[in-house]
Design an enzyme around this catalytic site. Structure first.
Site, PDB file in Angstrom:
ATOM      1  N   ASN A   1      13.696   5.203  -4.963  1.00  0.00           N
ATOM      2  CA  ASN A   1      12.437   5.943  -5.056  1.00  0.00           C
ATOM      3  C   ASN A   1      12.617   7.186  -5.925  1.00  0.00           C
ATOM      4  OD1 ASN A   1      10.686   4.375  -3.361  1.00  0.00           O
ATOM      5  ND2 ASN A   1      11.782   5.161  -1.558  1.00  0.00           N
TER       6      ASN A   1
ATOM      7  N   THR B   1       3.987  -4.193  -1.726  1.00  0.00           N
ATOM      8  CA  THR B   1       4.229  -4.416  -0.300  1.00  0.00           C
ATOM      9  C   THR B   1       3.083  -3.825   0.523  1.00  0.00           C
ATOM     10  OG1 THR B   1       5.660  -2.459  -0.327  1.00  0.00           O
ATOM     11  CG2 THR B   1       6.753  -4.598  -0.405  1.00  0.00           C
ATOM     12  N   GLY B   2       2.492  -2.714   0.043  1.00  0.00           N
ATOM     13  CA  GLY B   2       1.366  -2.085   0.744  1.00  0.00           C
ATOM     14  C   GLY B   2       0.124  -2.963   0.733  1.00  0.00           C
TER      15      GLY B   2
ATOM     16  N   HIS C   1       5.057   0.144   6.733  1.00  0.00           N
ATOM     17  CA  HIS C   1       3.710   0.505   6.281  1.00  0.00           C
ATOM     18  C   HIS C   1       2.852   0.907   7.470  1.00  0.00           C
ATOM     19  CE1 HIS C   1       4.220  -0.848   2.152  1.00  0.00           C
ATOM     20  NE2 HIS C   1       5.058  -1.722   2.682  1.00  0.00           N
TER      21      HIS C   1
ATOM     22  N   CYS D   1       0.686  -0.520  -4.862  1.00  0.00           N
ATOM     23  CA  CYS D   1       1.873  -0.789  -4.048  1.00  0.00           C
ATOM     24  C   CYS D   1       1.788  -2.237  -3.593  1.00  0.00           C
ATOM     25  CB  CYS D   1       1.909   0.157  -2.855  1.00  0.00           C
ATOM     26  SG  CYS D   1       3.272  -0.149  -1.729  1.00  0.00           S
TER      27      CYS D   1
ATOM     28  N   GLU E   1       2.989   6.567  -1.087  1.00  0.00           N
ATOM     29  CA  GLU E   1       4.268   5.878  -0.924  1.00  0.00           C
ATOM     30  C   GLU E   1       5.353   6.790  -0.379  1.00  0.00           C
ATOM     31  OE1 GLU E   1       6.344   3.653  -3.983  1.00  0.00           O
ATOM     32  OE2 GLU E   1       4.399   2.914  -4.636  1.00  0.00           O
TER      33      GLU E   1
ATOM     34  N   ASN F   1       5.612  -4.490  -6.317  1.00  0.00           N
ATOM     35  CA  ASN F   1       5.340  -4.397  -7.756  1.00  0.00           C
ATOM     36  C   ASN F   1       6.646  -4.415  -8.528  1.00  0.00           C
ATOM     37  OD1 ASN F   1       2.511  -4.189  -7.581  1.00  0.00           O
ATOM     38  ND2 ASN F   1       2.670  -2.025  -7.042  1.00  0.00           N
TER      39      ASN F   1
ATOM     40  N   ASN G   1       5.410   4.181   4.421  1.00  0.00           N
ATOM     41  CA  ASN G   1       4.388   4.151   3.375  1.00  0.00           C
ATOM     42  C   ASN G   1       3.042   4.182   4.094  1.00  0.00           C
ATOM     43  OD1 ASN G   1       6.118   3.541   0.895  1.00  0.00           O
ATOM     44  ND2 ASN G   1       6.748   1.893   2.256  1.00  0.00           N
TER      45      ASN G   1
ATOM     46  N   CYS H   1      10.208  -3.747  -2.668  1.00  0.00           N
ATOM     47  CA  CYS H   1       9.213  -3.180  -3.562  1.00  0.00           C
ATOM     48  C   CYS H   1       8.460  -4.340  -4.229  1.00  0.00           C
ATOM     49  CB  CYS H   1       9.931  -2.333  -4.597  1.00  0.00           C
ATOM     50  SG  CYS H   1       8.830  -1.667  -5.813  1.00  0.00           S
TER      51      CYS H   1
END
Ligand code: ZDP
Length: 280
Positions: free
Chosen positions: A62, A223-224, A163, A221, A212, A73, A194, A71
């Site tokens: 990060n 995973t978000g 998340h 994001c 994030e 993206n 996140n 991650c």
């Protein structure tokens, strides 16, 4: 040090080939490398490494120097990088991450890489998996979260990283800059989290904004987006195929009955460069 800049829906990364470059200083120097005025500028750093159990290993740092387990993206960018440079000579590959083996598939249309469809593995709502305080075997669905004297109903989801998803009537009115860091560092989440604010548009569309962990506000994001779709599906707001609209563009998420999640979206290479190591 040679590097490549890539992004997935404006969530941008510095990609470094760990086969060729000395990566020992990257964690320590992540802040300056990712700084948009004093460095290259990015939300995070992806490092390409050999793996004993998959085609390649991806490490994610990060912008604050902390290491992320997964991650969404980033893995699309990583897969396009490996495919276009022929580091991996197949469209379907296996990438080792701290969240296990993730399987991206390059989607090519007329010789052009159009998108990447990623088998993201299985989601979990269990507190022990997120991790989140409380009864470890209990699902973290619809718990009360109090921040700044406001009370939210939240659902926490692990997509290999943590998340905290909060549904809202109007995502534009959320003060993400002030709420984000307070939720990220809330005592409920021992490894921080996140944070996603999500508006339900229809039973197949969500609108999401993200804060994030370790990076702050970003344009997207992966995973978000998966976590938001999972939380919305769990609550009965959406069916199993969902388009998540992010400030940087759209991601398409599919949730399987066995809790496996697929994510499809673009990944673009922007430029390559060479960093003066004496500068660091
Ligand atoms: O879990 C974390 O610490 C995240 N900041 C990692 C990055 C997640 C990302 N936004 C994604 O697309 O999944 C890059």
């Amino acid at each position: 040090m040679k590097f490549t800049k890539m992004h997935g829906l404006g969530n941008d990364f510095i990609v470094i080939d760990g086969f060729k470059e000395d990566i020992s200083i990257i964690e320590e120097k992540a802040k300056i490398l990712c700084d948009r005025h004093f460095g290259i500028g990015a939300d995070g750093i992806l490092i390409l490494l050999p793996s004993d159990i998959a085609d390649l290993k991806m490490r994610i740092i990060n912008s604050d120097g902390s290491e992320a387990t997964m991650c969404g993206n980033g893995i699309r960018c990583f897969a396009v990088y490996a495919y276009t440079r022929k580091i991996v000579n197949k469209k379907k590959m296996e990438i080792e991450t701290l969240a296990g083996i993730i399987k991206p598939e390059i989607i090519v249309n007329k010789d052009i890489v159009e998108a990447v469809k990623v088998d993201m593995g299985y989601y979990s709502l269990l507190r022990e998996d997120i991790p989140m305080l409380g009864n470890t075997k209990e699902e973290a669905v619809d718990f009360d979260l109090i921040v700044d004297n406001s009370s939210f109903k939240a659902t926490a989801v692990s997509m290999g990283n943590p998340h905290c998803v909060i549904f809202t009537e109007d995502v534009e009115s959320i003060q993400l800059e002030s709420l984000g860091p307070k939720i990220e560092n809330h005592p409920y989440f021992p490894k921080r989290t996140n944070v996603e604010f999500v508006e339900v548009i229809s039973d197949s569309q969500l609108k999401m904004k993200v804060w994030e962990r370790g990076a702050g506000i970003t344009l997207a994001c992966g995973t978000g987006a998966c976590a938001s779709a999972v939380a919305a599906h769990k609550k009965g707001f959406v069916k199993d195929k969902v388009t998540v609209k992010l400030p940087g563009g759209d991601l398409f998420i599919e949730i399987m009955e066995d809790k496996k999640v697929f994510m499809t979206g673009p990944a673009k290479e922007v430029f390559s460069g060479e960093l003066e190591l004496s500068y660091l």
